[in-house]
Design a protein around this motif. Sequence first.
Motif, PDB file in Angstrom:
ATOM      1  N   PRO A 111       6.543  -4.069  -6.993  1.00 45.40           N
ATOM      2  CA  PRO A 111       5.741  -3.069  -6.278  1.00 45.40           C
ATOM      3  C   PRO A 111       4.454  -3.602  -5.687  1.00 45.40           C
ATOM      4  O   PRO A 111       4.035  -3.168  -4.607  1.00 45.40           O
ATOM      5  CB  PRO A 111       5.465  -2.013  -7.361  1.00 45.40           C
ATOM      6  CG  PRO A 111       5.578  -2.751  -8.656  1.00 45.40           C
ATOM      7  CD  PRO A 111       6.639  -3.778  -8.437  1.00 45.40           C
ATOM      8  N   ASP A 112       3.805  -4.542  -6.374  1.00 47.14           N
ATOM      9  CA  ASP A 112       2.546  -5.072  -5.850  1.00 47.14           C
ATOM     10  C   ASP A 112       2.766  -5.844  -4.555  1.00 47.14           C
ATOM     11  O   ASP A 112       1.969  -5.756  -3.620  1.00 47.14           O
ATOM     12  CB  ASP A 112       1.881  -5.966  -6.899  1.00 47.14           C
ATOM     13  CG  ASP A 112       1.456  -5.184  -8.138  1.00 47.14           C
ATOM     14  OD1 ASP A 112       1.150  -3.977  -7.992  1.00 47.14           O
ATOM     15  OD2 ASP A 112       1.455  -5.748  -9.232  1.00 47.14           O
ATOM     16  N   ALA A 139       5.924   2.380  -4.684  1.00 48.22           N
ATOM     17  CA  ALA A 139       5.206   1.233  -5.248  1.00 48.22           C
ATOM     18  C   ALA A 139       3.993   1.690  -6.047  1.00 48.22           C
ATOM     19  O   ALA A 139       3.668   1.131  -7.100  1.00 48.22           O
ATOM     20  CB  ALA A 139       4.780   0.290  -4.125  1.00 48.22           C
ATOM     21  N   CYS A 140       3.322   2.735  -5.564  1.00 50.57           N
ATOM     22  CA  CYS A 140       2.169   3.288  -6.297  1.00 50.57           C
ATOM     23  C   CYS A 140       2.600   3.837  -7.664  1.00 50.57           C
ATOM     24  O   CYS A 140       1.826   3.823  -8.611  1.00 50.57           O
ATOM     25  CB  CYS A 140       1.507   4.390  -5.483  1.00 50.57           C
ATOM     26  SG  CYS A 140       0.649   3.823  -3.999  1.00 50.57           S
ATOM     27  N   GLN A 142       5.217   2.614  -9.438  1.00 53.60           N
ATOM     28  CA  GLN A 142       5.690   1.511 -10.278  1.00 53.60           C
ATOM     29  C   GLN A 142       4.588   0.554 -10.693  1.00 53.60           C
ATOM     30  O   GLN A 142       4.635  -0.022 -11.778  1.00 53.60           O
ATOM     31  CB  GLN A 142       6.766   0.718  -9.535  1.00 53.60           C
ATOM     32  CG  GLN A 142       8.073   1.449  -9.309  1.00 53.60           C
ATOM     33  CD  GLN A 142       9.099   0.555  -8.618  1.00 53.60           C
ATOM     34  OE1 GLN A 142       9.010  -0.670  -8.634  1.00 53.60           O
ATOM     35  NE2 GLN A 142      10.082   1.189  -7.996  1.00 53.60           N
ATOM     36  N   SER A 143       3.625   0.363  -9.813  1.00 54.30           N
ATOM     37  CA  SER A 143       2.614  -0.667 -10.043  1.00 54.30           C
ATOM     38  C   SER A 143       1.717  -0.327 -11.231  1.00 54.30           C
ATOM     39  O   SER A 143       1.323   0.824 -11.426  1.00 54.30           O
ATOM     40  CB  SER A 143       1.758  -0.841  -8.791  1.00 54.30           C
ATOM     41  OG  SER A 143       0.699  -1.735  -9.028  1.00 54.30           O
TER      42      SER A 143
END
Length: 289
Positions: A111-112, A139-140, A142-143
């Motif tokens: 994600p990053d 991604a927000c 998961q990160s």
Amino acid sequence: MLSTLAGSTPTPTPTPTRERDPFAIAHALSSIAYSSSSFTSPPSLATGSGLHAQCIKLGVSAGTFTTNHLLIFYKRRGHLAGALRVFDEMSHRNLFSWTAMVSGSVRNAAPDLGLQLFVSMLGNGLCPNEFALASALGACCQSAVANARLGLSVHGLAVKAGLDVNPYVGSSLMLMYARHGRTAAAEHVFAGIVFRDLACWNAMLEAYISNGYACDAMRTVVQLHRCGIRPDVFTYISAVKASSINSELNFGRQLHGLVIHNRFESSTSVMNALVDMYFRAGHGHSYLW
């Protein structure tokens, strides 16, 4: 024929151009990328790598159309390094290229990297579409380092692009807010979506369940049912969890009836949620028998 008899060299037959056709190669890549037959094993990574080598040999690997399909193949086969290699070598990247890499990074648990690519895409002057926005929001979620402020920034981009009411983006927004405990913000997004699909309802249910609002989740299930929307596995799992949290056995029994009526008994996840609900209510033995 007369010229051949006279000893002159015959004119060679032109090589078919079909093998150099980027559309044909892209179609082949797309076919193996999305192959999911339950009767045959999916094409191996080597198959796509072979097509990639053929693209280079035939001189069509530099075309954006073909390389975009290479990106899709590698990301769907879980080979993020291969996708990155193709992406780095691209002489021209369009919105599809960037979106494929953002979504591919999120899909393959990076994600990053997905967020970095998303920011780079914006820096290159491209306006994100609904798929890029949904991937960035994923991604927000998961990160481990992304915070709610970053999610709010993506939300602002969605509003600016007029995509905050898009069901695909909206469900991703709700899940992002749920991840950061902002249930009220998720409710605000849900209220703004006019044409809600099942994914939107499920996202709202997840927001309630993950933050302990069982009564609101149960109310949402009732509303969904009244709207005539057919629930899926995720709907039932969230609904049963809500009845477990709130100790509403009667509501859970009604859900059990709907599970049987709609033939979801084959879903292990749904049945496990029901078993857990009955055991929590002290009726595990009667359920098993």
